[in-house]
Design a protein around this motif. Structure first.
Motif, PDB file in Angstrom:
ATOM      1  N   ARG A 112     -10.660  -0.706  -4.340  1.00  0.00           N
ATOM      2  CA  ARG A 112     -10.244  -0.960  -5.712  1.00  0.00           C
ATOM      3  C   ARG A 112      -9.091  -1.945  -5.818  1.00  0.00           C
ATOM      4  NH1 ARG A 112      -8.744   4.201  -8.540  1.00  0.00           N
ATOM      5  NH2 ARG A 112      -9.375   5.155  -6.561  1.00  0.00           N
ATOM      6  N   HIS A 113      -8.104  -1.797  -4.915  1.00  0.00           N
ATOM      7  CA  HIS A 113      -6.900  -2.609  -5.066  1.00  0.00           C
ATOM      8  C   HIS A 113      -6.868  -3.860  -4.202  1.00  0.00           C
ATOM      9  CE1 HIS A 113      -5.114   0.370  -7.662  1.00  0.00           C
ATOM     10  NE2 HIS A 113      -5.486   1.318  -6.807  1.00  0.00           N
ATOM     11  N   TYR A 114      -7.621  -3.866  -3.108  1.00  0.00           N
ATOM     12  CA  TYR A 114      -7.552  -5.022  -2.215  1.00  0.00           C
ATOM     13  C   TYR A 114      -8.910  -5.685  -1.997  1.00  0.00           C
ATOM     14  CZ  TYR A 114      -3.048  -2.842  -1.493  1.00  0.00           C
ATOM     15  OH  TYR A 114      -1.818  -2.285  -1.702  1.00  0.00           O
TER      16      TYR A 114
ATOM     17  N   ILE B 264       0.831  -1.221   0.000  1.00  0.00           N
ATOM     18  CA  ILE B 264       0.000   0.000   0.000  1.00  0.00           C
ATOM     19  C   ILE B 264       0.862   1.266   0.000  1.00  0.00           C
ATOM     20  CG2 ILE B 264      -0.334   0.118   2.546  1.00  0.00           C
ATOM     21  CD1 ILE B 264      -3.303   1.013   1.794  1.00  0.00           C
ATOM     22  N   GLN B 265       2.071   1.171   0.573  1.00  0.00           N
ATOM     23  CA  GLN B 265       2.937   2.360   0.627  1.00  0.00           C
ATOM     24  C   GLN B 265       3.387   2.833  -0.755  1.00  0.00           C
ATOM     25  OE1 GLN B 265       3.722  -0.680   1.666  1.00  0.00           O
ATOM     26  NE2 GLN B 265       5.744  -1.228   0.879  1.00  0.00           N
ATOM     27  N   LYS B 266       3.215   1.954  -1.773  1.00  0.00           N
ATOM     28  CA  LYS B 266       3.623   2.357  -3.134  1.00  0.00           C
ATOM     29  C   LYS B 266       2.485   3.013  -3.905  1.00  0.00           C
ATOM     30  CE  LYS B 266       6.733  -1.539  -3.116  1.00  0.00           C
ATOM     31  NZ  LYS B 266       6.409  -2.983  -3.234  1.00  0.00           N
ATOM     32  N   ARG B 267       1.300   3.017  -3.316  1.00  0.00           N
ATOM     33  CA  ARG B 267       0.148   3.662  -3.974  1.00  0.00           C
ATOM     34  C   ARG B 267       0.234   5.178  -3.800  1.00  0.00           C
ATOM     35  NH1 ARG B 267      -2.142  -0.515  -6.817  1.00  0.00           N
ATOM     36  NH2 ARG B 267      -1.824  -2.385  -5.575  1.00  0.00           N
ATOM     37  N   ASN B 268      -0.651   5.881  -4.512  1.00  0.00           N
ATOM     38  CA  ASN B 268      -0.745   7.327  -4.321  1.00  0.00           C
ATOM     39  C   ASN B 268      -1.483   7.596  -3.014  1.00  0.00           C
ATOM     40  OD1 ASN B 268      -1.411  10.002  -4.241  1.00  0.00           O
ATOM     41  ND2 ASN B 268      -2.462  10.040  -6.227  1.00  0.00           N
ATOM     42  N   LEU B 269      -0.736   7.970  -1.973  1.00  0.00           N
ATOM     43  CA  LEU B 269      -1.313   8.083  -0.639  1.00  0.00           C
ATOM     44  C   LEU B 269      -1.994   9.434  -0.394  1.00  0.00           C
ATOM     45  CD1 LEU B 269       1.354   6.131   1.445  1.00  0.00           C
ATOM     46  CD2 LEU B 269      -0.822   5.302   0.534  1.00  0.00           C
ATOM     47  N   GLU B 270      -2.145  10.229  -1.451  1.00  0.00           N
ATOM     48  CA  GLU B 270      -2.919  11.464  -1.290  1.00  0.00           C
ATOM     49  C   GLU B 270      -4.357  11.286  -1.804  1.00  0.00           C
ATOM     50  OE1 GLU B 270      -0.512  14.865  -2.519  1.00  0.00           O
ATOM     51  OE2 GLU B 270       0.621  14.649  -0.646  1.00  0.00           O
ATOM     52  N   GLN B 271      -4.669  10.035  -2.177  1.00  0.00           N
ATOM     53  CA  GLN B 271      -6.032   9.655  -2.554  1.00  0.00           C
ATOM     54  C   GLN B 271      -6.813   9.214  -1.311  1.00  0.00           C
ATOM     55  OE1 GLN B 271      -4.642   6.501  -5.440  1.00  0.00           O
ATOM     56  NE2 GLN B 271      -6.788   6.805  -6.076  1.00  0.00           N
ATOM     57  N   SER B 272      -8.104   8.940  -1.495  1.00  0.00           N
ATOM     58  CA  SER B 272      -8.920   8.336  -0.435  1.00  0.00           C
ATOM     59  C   SER B 272      -8.412   6.915  -0.174  1.00  0.00           C
ATOM     60  CB  SER B 272     -10.386   8.285  -0.878  1.00  0.00           C
ATOM     61  OG  SER B 272     -11.069   7.231  -0.214  1.00  0.00           O
ATOM     62  N   LEU B 273      -8.069   6.614   1.075  1.00  0.00           N
ATOM     63  CA  LEU B 273      -7.587   5.264   1.391  1.00  0.00           C
ATOM     64  C   LEU B 273      -8.721   4.239   1.309  1.00  0.00           C
ATOM     65  CD1 LEU B 273      -5.128   6.049   4.333  1.00  0.00           C
ATOM     66  CD2 LEU B 273      -4.562   5.659   1.944  1.00  0.00           C
ATOM     67  N   TYR B 274      -9.942   4.685   1.600  1.00  0.00           N
ATOM     68  CA  TYR B 274     -11.085   3.783   1.471  1.00  0.00           C
ATOM     69  C   TYR B 274     -11.218   3.291   0.033  1.00  0.00           C
ATOM     70  CZ  TYR B 274     -12.857   5.146   6.102  1.00  0.00           C
ATOM     71  OH  TYR B 274     -13.017   5.364   7.443  1.00  0.00           O
ATOM     72  N   SER B 275     -10.993   4.194  -0.932  1.00  0.00           N
ATOM     73  CA  SER B 275     -11.132   3.748  -2.320  1.00  0.00           C
ATOM     74  C   SER B 275      -9.957   2.852  -2.727  1.00  0.00           C
ATOM     75  CB  SER B 275     -11.332   4.938  -3.278  1.00  0.00           C
ATOM     76  OG  SER B 275     -10.180   5.729  -3.302  1.00  0.00           O
ATOM     77  N   ILE B 276      -8.775   3.077  -2.112  1.00  0.00           N
ATOM     78  CA  ILE B 276      -7.646   2.156  -2.359  1.00  0.00           C
ATOM     79  C   ILE B 276      -7.984   0.758  -1.820  1.00  0.00           C
ATOM     80  CG2 ILE B 276      -5.219   1.634  -1.769  1.00  0.00           C
ATOM     81  CD1 ILE B 276      -4.628   4.609  -1.900  1.00  0.00           C
ATOM     82  N   PHE B 277      -8.552   0.714  -0.608  1.00  0.00           N
ATOM     83  CA  PHE B 277      -8.956  -0.579  -0.026  1.00  0.00           C
ATOM     84  C   PHE B 277      -9.876  -1.325  -0.992  1.00  0.00           C
ATOM     85  CE2 PHE B 277      -8.901   1.046   4.686  1.00  0.00           C
ATOM     86  CZ  PHE B 277      -7.524   1.056   4.650  1.00  0.00           C
TER      87      PHE B 277
END
Lengths: 221, 221
Positions: free
Chosen positions: A152-154, A137-150
């Protein structure tokens, strides 16, 4: 006067000409003053109408899983996020809520971010995210919504967040974070987020500006 | 040191003899010091075992209609209430929550009370109670639970309380109310209480000590 509530949201503030007359200053000073008030988010200037005091307080429902981004958009503000830093940690992290210990199994990624509305710092959050459930997760764009990272990616959806609110007073270094000239009251929100039955995805430790936020909640029998 | 969290709840504090030795004071001073700490609620002395730091923080679930009395009993504290005063008002009272105005129709009775746990002031509340729904409430014993007065004397059960939490900083006069020597962070809780569909029984404006309270809440989708 706005900060102390002596001029209320919606009220018209002095015009450039009125400032010049009342305080015996130059028109450059008067214009600069209004511009600074606007930049700091205290007032909105509407062309041909005047300068009005803004309602700076945002309401946040505490019983809904409700990201900052969505909260700000609903409040008619422009959200932005500034990544302050992240660290990978190997240990477990324990949080005691209501007399019960919750454990986030290490390794996890600790992410610090400053969250703004219309460029004004509103809250500072630290998130502790399981890298077993969210590898890389540290390699993602961390200035986005983390909920949407959860999501979309996981493929992770949070189902519950247990939270504890404290009331604190922020001074010193904290004032720098929030670009404040005076100490401010704040809410500290500590939480544990679950996906499915008892699976802890992340923990949180955030500070919400008390002069910018109110928390709404309904109690029933 | 306790207030700053340098000695944690459950920890043993210095004994009388250790205080005498460490600070070069008389045994009268040492005894008085421990006695004052105990009186202020910071420590508990257990005979033959020593003096221990108390956990002073009380947790309050915000999504439950949960009176102070019940909350304190569950937390193992002895609740008490001091009536500070009351006034009968003729006008309506308006409270804006979440952008909506709620109106408590006058006349109403405004009641100010200080609520303590084990003799320590924990919160100061102002209640605004409809005297149309609760006629003559000012003649009741106002140091009792008002919820039980509603139920017993007026056959009223609250079904919902809409609340708004703010974080504030209390200084000056407020410190006197709470017998504090330093300014303290606090929660301000404003609320409207309903009995049945949209019938407003009372409003509330309370201040909970931030160094004594934490609010717990669960968020879901």
């Amino acid at each position: 006067m706005i900060q102390q509530g002596k001029i209320v949201p919606g009220a018209l503030v002095l015009s450039e000409n009125e400032i010049i007359e009342k305080y015996k200053v130059s028109n450059t000073t008067a214009r600069k003053t209004l511009h600074e008030l606007e930049k700091a988010g205290w007032v909105t200037r509407i062309k041909g109408k005047g300068t009005f005091v803004r309602n700076n307080t945002v309401e946040r429902p505490v019983t809904r899983i409700f990201g900052f981004t969505k909260n700000m958009i609903e409040a008619g503000r422009k959200p932005s996020t500034k990544l302050l830093g992240f660290h990978l940690r190997e240990n477990d992290r324990v949080l005691n809520l209501n007399g019960r210990d919750y454990v986030l199994k290490g390794p996890y990624c600790e992410i610090e971010r400053l969250r703004c509305a219309d460029g004004i710092p509103m809250m500072k959050e630290t998130r502790f995210i399981s890298t077993q459930l969210c590898p890389g997760i540290q390699k993602r764009n961390l200035e986005q919504s983390l909920y949407s990272i959860f999501e979309r990616h996981y493929n992770i959806q949070l189902v519950e967040i247990k939270q504890m609110l404290s009331s604190v007073h922020l001074e010193g270094e904290w004032m720098k974070n929030f670009e404040c000239k005076q100490p401010i009251p704040a809410f500290r929100v500590e939480g544990v987020s679950f996906s499915g039955k008892n699976l802890i995805v992340e923990m949180e430790d955030s500070y919400y500006r008390g002069d910018m936020y109110r928390f709404s909640v309904s109690a029933v029998r």
